[in-house]
Write a protein that holds these residues in place. Structure first.
Motif, PDB file in Angstrom:
ATOM      1  N   PRO A   1      18.633  40.439   4.776  1.00 49.23           N
ATOM      2  CA  PRO A   1      18.568  41.352   5.467  1.00 49.23           C
ATOM      3  C   PRO A   1      17.598  41.547   6.741  1.00 49.23           C
ATOM      4  CG  PRO A   1      17.314  41.446   3.680  1.00 49.23           C
ATOM      5  CD  PRO A   1      18.086  40.376   3.683  1.00 49.23           C
ATOM      6  N   ILE A   2      17.895  42.068   7.933  1.00 51.73           N
ATOM      7  CA  ILE A   2      17.037  42.325   9.137  1.00 51.73           C
ATOM      8  C   ILE A   2      15.766  42.832   8.561  1.00 51.73           C
ATOM      9  CG2 ILE A   2      16.455  43.814  10.943  1.00 51.73           C
ATOM     10  CD1 ILE A   2      18.848  41.748  11.679  1.00 51.73           C
ATOM     11  N   LYS A   3      14.669  42.165   9.144  1.00 51.41           N
ATOM     12  CA  LYS A   3      13.360  42.475   8.551  1.00 51.41           C
ATOM     13  C   LYS A   3      12.698  43.688   9.520  1.00 51.41           C
ATOM     14  CE  LYS A   3      12.779  37.998   6.249  1.00 51.41           C
ATOM     15  NZ  LYS A   3      11.917  36.735   5.999  1.00 51.41           N
ATOM     16  N   LEU A   4      11.688  44.248   8.999  1.00 47.38           N
ATOM     17  CA  LEU A   4      10.942  44.975   9.811  1.00 47.38           C
ATOM     18  C   LEU A   4      10.292  44.616  10.902  1.00 47.38           C
ATOM     19  CD1 LEU A   4      10.076  48.349   9.975  1.00 47.38           C
ATOM     20  CD2 LEU A   4       8.517  47.767   8.685  1.00 47.38           C
ATOM     21  N   GLU A   5       9.817  43.513  10.744  1.00 47.29           N
ATOM     22  CA  GLU A   5       9.131  42.620  11.791  1.00 47.29           C
ATOM     23  C   GLU A   5       9.852  42.297  13.165  1.00 47.29           C
ATOM     24  OE1 GLU A   5       8.833  39.656   8.300  1.00 47.29           O
ATOM     25  OE2 GLU A   5       8.660  41.859   8.397  1.00 47.29           O
TER      26      GLU A   5
ATOM     27  N   ASP B   1      -4.358  40.145  20.278  1.00 48.06           N
ATOM     28  CA  ASP B   1      -3.521  41.084  21.044  1.00 48.06           C
ATOM     29  C   ASP B   1      -2.235  41.395  20.283  1.00 48.06           C
ATOM     30  OD1 ASP B   1      -1.656  42.581  22.751  1.00 48.06           O
ATOM     31  OD2 ASP B   1      -1.214  40.590  24.118  1.00 48.06           O
ATOM     32  N   MET B   2      -2.620  42.775  19.566  1.00 45.16           N
ATOM     33  CA  MET B   2      -1.641  43.503  18.923  1.00 45.16           C
ATOM     34  C   MET B   2      -0.382  44.126  19.457  1.00 45.16           C
ATOM     35  SD  MET B   2      -3.096  42.705  15.756  1.00 45.16           S
ATOM     36  CE  MET B   2      -2.212  43.850  14.794  1.00 45.16           C
ATOM     37  N   GLY B   3      -0.291  44.114  20.680  1.00 45.38           N
ATOM     38  CA  GLY B   3       0.890  44.695  21.232  1.00 45.38           C
ATOM     39  C   GLY B   3       0.764  46.023  21.459  1.00 45.38           C
ATOM     40  N   SER B   4       1.521  46.668  21.586  1.00 46.67           N
ATOM     41  CA  SER B   4       1.559  48.383  21.296  1.00 46.67           C
ATOM     42  C   SER B   4       1.585  48.938  19.997  1.00 46.67           C
ATOM     43  CB  SER B   4       3.000  48.839  22.206  1.00 46.67           C
ATOM     44  OG  SER B   4       3.058  48.330  23.618  1.00 46.67           O
ATOM     45  N   PRO B   5       0.901  50.015  20.013  1.00 46.55           N
ATOM     46  CA  PRO B   5       0.728  50.580  18.733  1.00 46.55           C
ATOM     47  C   PRO B   5       2.107  51.333  18.161  1.00 46.55           C
ATOM     48  CG  PRO B   5      -0.320  52.072  20.084  1.00 46.55           C
ATOM     49  CD  PRO B   5      -0.105  50.575  20.965  1.00 46.55           C
ATOM     50  N   VAL B   6       2.473  51.333  16.772  1.00 41.69           N
ATOM     51  CA  VAL B   6       3.728  51.754  16.349  1.00 41.69           C
ATOM     52  C   VAL B   6       3.500  53.157  15.371  1.00 41.69           C
ATOM     53  CG1 VAL B   6       5.582  51.308  14.888  1.00 41.69           C
ATOM     54  CG2 VAL B   6       4.339  49.503  16.304  1.00 41.69           C
ATOM     55  N   LYS B   7       4.183  53.999  15.738  1.00 42.26           N
ATOM     56  CA  LYS B   7       4.319  55.457  15.047  1.00 42.26           C
ATOM     57  C   LYS B   7       4.638  55.012  13.540  1.00 42.26           C
ATOM     58  CE  LYS B   7       4.522  59.480  17.660  1.00 42.26           C
ATOM     59  NZ  LYS B   7       5.132  60.900  17.958  1.00 42.26           N
ATOM     60  N   ILE B   8       3.871  55.431  12.453  1.00 46.64           N
ATOM     61  CA  ILE B   8       4.103  55.330  11.121  1.00 46.64           C
ATOM     62  C   ILE B   8       5.437  55.997  10.977  1.00 46.64           C
ATOM     63  CG2 ILE B   8       3.335  55.553   8.871  1.00 46.64           C
ATOM     64  CD1 ILE B   8       1.695  53.432  10.495  1.00 46.64           C
ATOM     65  N   VAL B   9       5.770  57.190  11.437  1.00 47.20           N
ATOM     66  CA  VAL B   9       6.829  57.778  11.134  1.00 47.20           C
ATOM     67  C   VAL B   9       8.182  56.939  11.720  1.00 47.20           C
ATOM     68  CG1 VAL B   9       7.086  59.387  12.981  1.00 47.20           C
ATOM     69  CG2 VAL B   9       8.162  59.973  11.148  1.00 47.20           C
ATOM     70  N   ASP B  10       8.062  56.432  12.820  1.00 42.26           N
ATOM     71  CA  ASP B  10       9.010  55.553  13.183  1.00 42.26           C
ATOM     72  C   ASP B  10       9.272  54.110  12.377  1.00 42.26           C
ATOM     73  OD1 ASP B  10       9.402  57.199  15.448  1.00 42.26           O
ATOM     74  OD2 ASP B  10       8.198  55.832  16.891  1.00 42.26           O
ATOM     75  N   LEU B  11       8.114  53.698  11.774  1.00 41.67           N
ATOM     76  CA  LEU B  11       8.283  52.652  10.781  1.00 41.67           C
ATOM     77  C   LEU B  11       8.961  53.046   9.683  1.00 41.67           C
ATOM     78  CD1 LEU B  11       6.623  49.900  10.805  1.00 41.67           C
ATOM     79  CD2 LEU B  11       5.183  50.660   9.105  1.00 41.67           C
ATOM     80  N   ALA B  12       8.693  54.427   9.185  1.00 42.40           N
ATOM     81  CA  ALA B  12       9.356  54.929   8.049  1.00 42.40           C
ATOM     82  C   ALA B  12      10.856  55.088   8.544  1.00 42.40           C
ATOM     83  CB  ALA B  12       8.809  56.075   7.650  1.00 42.40           C
ATOM     84  N   ARG B  13      11.324  55.463   9.280  1.00 46.08           N
ATOM     85  CA  ARG B  13      12.717  55.909   9.779  1.00 46.08           C
ATOM     86  C   ARG B  13      13.273  54.367   9.930  1.00 46.08           C
ATOM     87  NH1 ARG B  13      10.564  59.857  14.263  1.00 46.08           N
ATOM     88  NH2 ARG B  13      11.067  62.012  12.942  1.00 46.08           N
ATOM     89  N   ASN B  14      12.704  53.390  10.589  1.00 50.76           N
ATOM     90  CA  ASN B  14      13.283  52.104  10.620  1.00 50.76           C
ATOM     91  C   ASN B  14      13.569  51.485   9.148  1.00 50.76           C
ATOM     92  OD1 ASN B  14      13.590  51.719  13.413  1.00 50.76           O
ATOM     93  ND2 ASN B  14      11.477  51.289  13.595  1.00 50.76           N
ATOM     94  N   LEU B  15      12.816  51.547   8.381  1.00 49.74           N
ATOM     95  CA  LEU B  15      12.738  50.983   6.999  1.00 49.74           C
ATOM     96  C   LEU B  15      13.976  51.612   6.331  1.00 49.74           C
ATOM     97  CD1 LEU B  15       9.195  50.645   5.866  1.00 49.74           C
ATOM     98  CD2 LEU B  15      10.922  48.889   6.019  1.00 49.74           C
ATOM     99  N   ILE B  16      14.192  53.109   6.649  1.00 45.88           N
ATOM    100  CA  ILE B  16      15.112  53.874   5.976  1.00 45.88           C
ATOM    101  C   ILE B  16      16.608  53.180   6.487  1.00 45.88           C
ATOM    102  CG2 ILE B  16      16.195  56.217   5.707  1.00 45.88           C
ATOM    103  CD1 ILE B  16      13.527  57.214   5.747  1.00 45.88           C
ATOM    104  N   ARG B  17      16.542  53.020   7.682  1.00 48.52           N
ATOM    105  CA  ARG B  17      17.875  52.516   8.475  1.00 48.52           C
ATOM    106  C   ARG B  17      18.244  51.190   7.763  1.00 48.52           C
ATOM    107  NH1 ARG B  17      15.117  54.835  13.237  1.00 48.52           N
ATOM    108  NH2 ARG B  17      16.206  56.959  13.916  1.00 48.52           N
ATOM    109  N   LEU B  18      17.031  50.345   7.730  1.00 46.93           N
ATOM    110  CA  LEU B  18      17.393  48.902   7.245  1.00 46.93           C
ATOM    111  C   LEU B  18      17.969  48.956   5.786  1.00 46.93           C
ATOM    112  CD1 LEU B  18      14.244  47.287   8.746  1.00 46.93           C
ATOM    113  CD2 LEU B  18      16.508  46.854   9.428  1.00 46.93           C
ATOM    114  N   SER B  19      17.725  50.136   5.041  1.00 47.68           N
ATOM    115  CA  SER B  19      18.038  50.151   3.524  1.00 47.68           C
ATOM    116  C   SER B  19      19.858  50.555   3.837  1.00 47.68           C
ATOM    117  CB  SER B  19      17.313  51.051   2.916  1.00 47.68           C
ATOM    118  OG  SER B  19      17.643  52.477   3.258  1.00 47.68           O
ATOM    119  N   GLY B  20      20.364  50.828   4.891  1.00 46.23           N
ATOM    120  CA  GLY B  20      21.498  51.105   5.085  1.00 46.23           C
ATOM    121  C   GLY B  20      21.695  52.865   4.737  1.00 46.23           C
TER     122      GLY B  20
END
Length: 625
Positions: free
Chosen positions: A249-253, A506-525
């Protein structure tokens, strides 16, 4: 085959006249057949497996035919000046030789492919219908591989060309459709035929795909259509040619959009190779990955230190297959125990220590501040003092972005540990030993990370709990963070002016936790807010809306290593730090929670205790009265 080829060339060239000198032509054909056989044997043509005949075999056949014909021509010229055979028949014989040698191989391969396809159709019920995204070389290799299997786990319905340039064509009989915008209609069309696609498979790497389209849009599209989004395996990594093809599966990273950092492997290898290396907290997320990467760099010895017996057993067992037992040492020891950690350093005499042992769970440390102070601050002092006493060349402390303007006890204790390492590094008396601090943000998939929690909640059907809609964090994968820690540790300082600096990844740009959650939900189909709800629970004790990698008063500078910056933070001289730590240790022994927290706040003035810590201090004061 060579003899038959030359005879056929004579018959084609001479027609009926061929029979008038049949025996002479037969002798020449026999000689040519012998030459072809010997040439094919010498050039290894007989070693090819007909089942897997391909273009390379055809080229080898052409080479054998050419070489054999050249040798035969020389023989015939020496014997009778090529007067006994028509010279044009030689060229015809070359073509016939290739056809007669390649034909049986091609026919056998076609037969086996059809035979395996029939077997595959018999077992087709267990195969997963998929669409490939990208008409690429990887897609062709993958299709060819599964077509040659008797029982493939997937069945490719079509290839979607995201750019639409090859739409209407086919790759190995699989139609190319597109463009990507028409994916919903394509899925509906196959579903109407009773062949619903269960997954879509990305054939390009993330970096290559991002040139043509956004991966996030594909994830969202897959979620809306309720199909899995997978990636092709690396066929070169398969254990055997008949191994099961596993689509991952596509990974969150993959959605972090972090550009890969270019490292200096030679500098890192020279730092580790042939050296004694010790890692504290070796059973944890960061410590265990550091151990894996160090083990690949041929250390003279690797000492794994952890207070968790099972975690230490797991990592030592894993690395036991890579390193011989005299090289690998698993030591059960708590960094809180000053004499014990000193004894470990004395026994193994490491050249380099990576200090990753810490308590990192913010709410737990907030509820039990003495434990956090003891492990994170006093434990760091114990490791640093032992390193200085036994003349370790370098100590690298792993810190966190929560140490910047800390709003919780955990962050404040890590800042206090940073300050001790700074003081040690700045003191001229400690110059045989270098003390470095490497600071970075959250890592994906670590123990206590939100990612495993979100995945568990998604599997349970939701809701996914996020503390606040605006909370953001810096994220990095564990392997990348550890590689950058090694790169920072290998940085060669110019002189005294660079001592006491804190190295920040260098950590790049910060990520919204809610966007992280939404992406994980999408990755689960599934679809966020439709199939899986997101619930906001409020900030936890000691939690901030955002983290910082630098304090506004810290002076930043480049290190010359990509992805690594240096910060000159406020420091206190070593003698003062030692008195502070002595007093802190005394308060810990007396279980004086209020005094320990007040001393922590005075040592780290940017620390702003939360309401829960204020309550803890009040309760401790009441009990002492």
């Amino acid at each position: 085959m060579g003899a038959a080829a030359l005879l056929l060339s004579f018959a084609l060239r001479l027609d009926v006249a061929f029979l008038g000198n049949f025996w002479s032509f037969l002798a020449a054909s026999a000689l040519f057949g012998l030459v072809v056989g010997i040439t094919g044997f010498v050039l290894g043509l007989n070693r090819g497996i007909w089942r897997y005949a391909s273009l390379s075999d055809f080229l080898a056949i052409a080479g054998v035919a050419t070489a054999a014909l050249a040798i035969f021509t020389v023989f015939e010229f020496l014997i009778n000046r090529l007067n006994s055979i028509p010279r044009s028949s030689i060229v015809i014989a070359w073509a016939f030789t290739i056809v007669l040698l390649a034909g049986p191989r091609a026919a056998y391969r076609v037969y086996r492919n059809q035979h395996d396809t029939r077997k595959g159709k018999a077992a087709k019920g267990s195969a997963k219908n998929v669409l490939l995204i990208g008409a690429t070389d990887n897609a062709e290799v993958f299709i060819r591989t599964i077509q040659e299997r008797q029982r493939a786990s997937v069945h490719v319905l079509a290839i979607v060309d995201e750019r639409g340039r090859r739409t209407g064509r086919a790759i190995r009989g699989i139609p190319v459709v597109g463009p990507l915008e028409k994916l919903p209609q394509i899925l509906e069309r196959f579903e109407a035929r009773g062949r619903r696609a269960e997954a879509i498979v990305l054939t390009r790497s993330r970096e290559e795909y991002q040139r043509y389209a956004k991966l996030e849009e594909l994830v969202d599209l897959a979620a809306r259509q309720k199909v899995e989004l997978l990636t092709l395996p690396n066929l070169l990594d398969m254990k055997s040619i008949d191994a099961e093809i596993e689509l991952s599966p596509i990974k969150l990273e993959d959605l972090l959009q972090r550009a890969p950092v270019k490292l200096d492997p030679h500098k890192i290898a020279s730092m580790i190779g042939g050296k004694n290396v010790m890692i504290t907290g070796a059973g944890g997320s960061i410590g265990s990955e550091l151990a894996r990467q160090v083990a690949e760099l041929s250390p003279l010895s690797l000492v794994l230190v952890d207070a968790n017996e099972y975690a230490l057993y797991c990592i030592s067992t894993e690395l036991g297959h890579k390193l011989p037992s005299p090289t690998l040492h698993a030591v059960l020891c708590n960094v809180r125990e000053r004499d014990a950690i000193s004894s470990v350093v004395e026994t193994h005499r490491p050249d380099l220590i990576f200090h990753a042992a810490a308590l990192k769970h913010v709410p737990m440390v907030e509820a039990q501040p003495i434990e956090g102070i003891f492990t994170n601050a006093i434990g760091t002092r114990n490791v640093a003092d032992a390193a200085l006493r036994w003349k370790v060349a370098k100590v690298v402390m792993v810190s966190t972005d929560k140490a910047v303007n800390p709003a919780n006890v955990m962050g404040a204790t890590k800042r206090m540990a940073e300050m001790y390492c700074q003081a040690m590094d700045l003191d001229p008396k400690t110059q045989p030993t270098q003390f470095m601090t490497v600071r970075f943000g959250n890592v994906l998939g670590s123990a206590g990370s939100v990612v495993p929690l979100f995945e568990q909640q998604i599997r349970a059907g939701g809701p996914v709990t996020v503390t606040h809609p605006d909370i953001v964090r810096f994220f990095m994968t564990i392997p990348e963070a550890c590689m950058l820690v090694l790169q920072a540790a290998a940085h060669e300082r110019d002189g005294v002016s660079e001592r006491g600096r804190i190295y920040v990844l260098d950590m790049g740009s910060p990520v919204k936790i809610v966007d992280l959650a939404r992406n994980l939900i999408r990755l689960s189909g599934r679809r966020p807010e439709v199939d899986i709800q997101i619930a906001y629970t409020g900030l936890r004790p000691g939690e901030k809306l955002y983290e910082e990698l630098f304090d506004c008063n810290e002076k930043l500078s480049e290190t010359g290593s990509p992805g690594i910056l240096a910060a000159s933070a406020r420091s206190i001289e070593r003698a003062m730090m030692e008195r502070i730590f002595d007093e802190m240790h005394r308060m810990i022994n007396d279980l004086n929670v209020e005094g320990a927290l007040r001393l922590l706040q005075s040592t780290v003035p940017e620390f702003t205790p939360g309401p829960e810590v204020q309550v803890t201090m009040s309760s401790a004061r009441s009990l002492r009265q």
